[in-house]
Design a protein around this motif. Structure first.
Motif, PDB file in Angstrom:
ATOM      1  N   GLN A   6      19.729 -18.167  51.305  1.00 37.00           N
ATOM      2  CA  GLN A   6      18.307 -18.459  51.153  1.00 37.00           C
ATOM      3  C   GLN A   6      17.732 -18.898  52.473  1.00 37.00           C
ATOM      4  O   GLN A   6      18.439 -19.306  53.390  1.00 37.00           O
ATOM      5  N   MET A   7      16.399 -18.793  52.574  1.00 40.24           N
ATOM      6  CA  MET A   7      15.675 -19.302  53.735  1.00 40.24           C
ATOM      7  C   MET A   7      16.021 -20.779  53.882  1.00 40.24           C
ATOM      8  O   MET A   7      16.069 -21.515  52.893  1.00 40.24           O
ATOM      9  N   GLU A   8      16.244 -21.212  55.130  1.00 45.08           N
ATOM     10  CA  GLU A   8      16.674 -22.588  55.320  1.00 45.08           C
ATOM     11  C   GLU A   8      15.569 -23.515  55.795  1.00 45.08           C
ATOM     12  O   GLU A   8      15.667 -24.713  55.632  1.00 45.08           O
ATOM     13  N   GLY A   9      14.568 -23.009  56.442  1.00 44.59           N
ATOM     14  CA  GLY A   9      13.489 -23.874  56.909  1.00 44.59           C
ATOM     15  C   GLY A   9      13.939 -24.780  58.037  1.00 44.59           C
ATOM     16  O   GLY A   9      14.823 -24.416  58.792  1.00 44.59           O
ATOM     17  N   PRO A  10      13.312 -25.972  58.214  1.00 44.98           N
ATOM     18  CA  PRO A  10      12.270 -26.501  57.336  1.00 44.98           C
ATOM     19  C   PRO A  10      10.944 -25.762  57.482  1.00 44.98           C
ATOM     20  O   PRO A  10      10.698 -25.134  58.495  1.00 44.98           O
ATOM     21  N   VAL A  11      10.144 -25.858  56.412  1.00 42.93           N
ATOM     22  CA  VAL A  11       8.847 -25.210  56.389  1.00 42.93           C
ATOM     23  C   VAL A  11       7.777 -26.263  56.123  1.00 42.93           C
ATOM     24  O   VAL A  11       7.960 -27.134  55.267  1.00 42.93           O
ATOM     25  N   THR A  20       6.481 -18.778  49.492  1.00 43.89           N
ATOM     26  CA  THR A  20       7.580 -17.903  49.098  1.00 43.89           C
ATOM     27  C   THR A  20       8.846 -18.415  49.756  1.00 43.89           C
ATOM     28  O   THR A  20       8.853 -18.663  50.966  1.00 43.89           O
ATOM     29  N   ILE A  21       9.893 -18.574  48.970  1.00 41.74           N
ATOM     30  CA  ILE A  21      11.216 -18.913  49.505  1.00 41.74           C
ATOM     31  C   ILE A  21      12.152 -17.793  49.076  1.00 41.74           C
ATOM     32  O   ILE A  21      12.371 -17.586  47.881  1.00 41.74           O
ATOM     33  N   ASN A  22      12.696 -17.091  50.049  1.00 43.39           N
ATOM     34  CA  ASN A  22      13.572 -15.961  49.732  1.00 43.39           C
ATOM     35  C   ASN A  22      14.970 -16.415  49.350  1.00 43.39           C
ATOM     36  O   ASN A  22      15.516 -17.369  49.922  1.00 43.39           O
ATOM     37  N   CYS A  23      15.552 -15.703  48.389  1.00 44.36           N
ATOM     38  CA  CYS A  23      16.920 -15.978  47.954  1.00 44.36           C
ATOM     39  C   CYS A  23      17.570 -14.659  47.565  1.00 44.36           C
ATOM     40  O   CYS A  23      17.007 -13.904  46.779  1.00 44.36           O
ATOM     41  N   TYR A  66      14.230 -12.244  38.421  1.00 43.54           N
ATOM     42  CA  TYR A  66      15.602 -11.775  38.628  1.00 43.54           C
ATOM     43  C   TYR A  66      15.545 -10.288  38.916  1.00 43.54           C
ATOM     44  O   TYR A  66      15.275  -9.473  38.035  1.00 43.54           O
ATOM     45  N   ARG A  67      15.820  -9.923  40.172  1.00 46.27           N
ATOM     46  CA  ARG A  67      15.780  -8.512  40.586  1.00 46.27           C
ATOM     47  C   ARG A  67      17.199  -8.036  40.860  1.00 46.27           C
ATOM     48  O   ARG A  67      17.784  -8.338  41.902  1.00 46.27           O
ATOM     49  N   LYS A  68      17.745  -7.275  39.916  1.00 45.17           N
ATOM     50  CA  LYS A  68      19.134  -6.814  40.053  1.00 45.17           C
ATOM     51  C   LYS A  68      19.250  -5.785  41.172  1.00 45.17           C
ATOM     52  O   LYS A  68      20.231  -5.768  41.921  1.00 45.17           O
ATOM     53  N   GLU A  69      18.237  -4.937  41.300  1.00 49.87           N
ATOM     54  CA  GLU A  69      18.329  -3.840  42.261  1.00 49.87           C
ATOM     55  C   GLU A  69      18.347  -4.326  43.704  1.00 49.87           C
ATOM     56  O   GLU A  69      18.944  -3.687  44.569  1.00 49.87           O
ATOM     57  N   THR A  70      17.705  -5.468  43.937  1.00 47.57           N
ATOM     58  CA  THR A  70      17.694  -6.032  45.296  1.00 47.57           C
ATOM     59  C   THR A  70      18.538  -7.312  45.373  1.00 47.57           C
ATOM     60  O   THR A  70      18.559  -7.969  46.415  1.00 47.57           O
ATOM     61  N   THR A  71      19.231  -7.650  44.321  1.00 50.62           N
ATOM     62  CA  THR A  71      20.014  -8.898  44.189  1.00 50.62           C
ATOM     63  C   THR A  71      19.244 -10.080  44.759  1.00 50.62           C
ATOM     64  O   THR A  71      19.720 -10.820  45.636  1.00 50.62           O
ATOM     65  N   SER A  72      18.015 -10.265  44.240  1.00 50.29           N
ATOM     66  CA  SER A  72      17.162 -11.321  44.773  1.00 50.29           C
ATOM     67  C   SER A  72      16.566 -12.166  43.661  1.00 50.29           C
ATOM     68  O   SER A  72      16.485 -11.738  42.495  1.00 50.29           O
ATOM     69  N   PHE A  73      16.112 -13.353  44.047  1.00 51.76           N
ATOM     70  CA  PHE A  73      15.481 -14.284  43.095  1.00 51.76           C
ATOM     71  C   PHE A  73      14.542 -15.170  43.902  1.00 51.76           C
ATOM     72  O   PHE A  73      14.722 -16.371  44.022  1.00 51.76           O
ATOM     73  N   HIS A  74      13.508 -14.572  44.460  1.00 51.89           N
ATOM     74  CA  HIS A  74      12.599 -15.285  45.349  1.00 51.89           C
ATOM     75  C   HIS A  74      11.686 -16.232  44.575  1.00 51.89           C
ATOM     76  O   HIS A  74      11.136 -15.852  43.532  1.00 51.89           O
TER      77      HIS A  74
END
Lengths: 113, 113
Positions: A6-11, A20-23, A66-74
């Motif tokens: 995930q994005m670490e920041g700090p923000v 938006t925090i990417n994961c 929950y996006r399986k195709e991009t394995t993401s959970f932003h």
């Protein structure tokens, strides 16, 4: 092995800004996905969760899909408040077997008035 | 519903001393985790129990750390002897099986001087 990035920041954001925090994750099978929040001096609190593909978790104005195709959970929020200042952790829990609970490194968010 | 209880909240010890932390999970939660959270980092799993059996202790420094969960309810984590690098927050969490969210206690902040 199973992992979360995930994005670490700090923000630092201004009040009412968009967040938006990417994961992204790596796991065998189909894990459950979570966002936890840690306010200063407190323990981890569950913010939202999703247990299968295309599920959307939401709570307190935050959302994540929950996006399986991009394995993401932003994680997203349309308008942050000062009270949202905290550290945010993305996590997964594997299904079946040992059911490990794996965390990302966390991202510190500061919201200024 | 009562949450996960941990004690003590804070502990300061000298290096080479021993210390023990206690956790009482949510009633009915079979899975119990102990995590170590060093300042500025994400939680790192130390040990996972399913009832009173160990599921994963691969990251537990077994030369100095030990944990037990008698009767599948309360759990104790012990460090003996402590080192300076053990200074961290020790988090306990519990959950039901099948992908449910984990609930965390407030944590024990350990300072080794």
């Amino acid at each position: 092995g199973d992992s979360v990035t995930q994005m670490e920041g700090p923000v630092t954001l201004s009040e009412e800004a968009f967040l938006t925090i990417n994961c992204t994750y790596t796991a065998t099978g189909y894990p459950s996905l979570f966002w936890y929040v840690q306010y200063p001096g407190e323990g981890l609190q569950l913010l939202l969760k999703a247990t299968k593909a295309d599920d959307k978790g939401s709570n307190k104005g935050f959302e994540a899909t929950y996006r399986k195709e991009t394995t993401s959970f932003h994680l997203e929020k349309g308008s942050v408040q000062v009270s949202d200042s905290a550290v945010y952790f993305c996590a997964l829990r594997t299904q079946g077997g040992s059911e490990k609970l794996v965390f990302g490194k966390g991202m510190k968010l500061t919201v200024n008035p | 519903e009562a949450g996960v209880a941990q004690s003590p909240r804070y502990k300061i010890i000298e290096k080479r001393q021993s210390v023990a932390f206690w956790c009482n999970p949510i009633s009915g939660h079979a899975t119990l985790y102990w995590y170590q959270q060093i300042l500025g980092q994400g939680p790192k799993l130390l040990i996972q129990f399913q009832n009173n059996g160990v599921v994963d202790d691969s990251q537990l420094p077994k030369d100095r750390f030990s944990a037990e969960r008698l009767k599948g309810v309360d759990s104790t984590l012990k460090i003996q002897p402590a080192k300076l690098e053990d200074s961290a927050v020790y988090l306990c969490a519990s959950t039901t099986p099948a992908g449910g969210a984990a609930f965390f206690g407030q944590g024990t902040r350990l300072t080794v001087v």
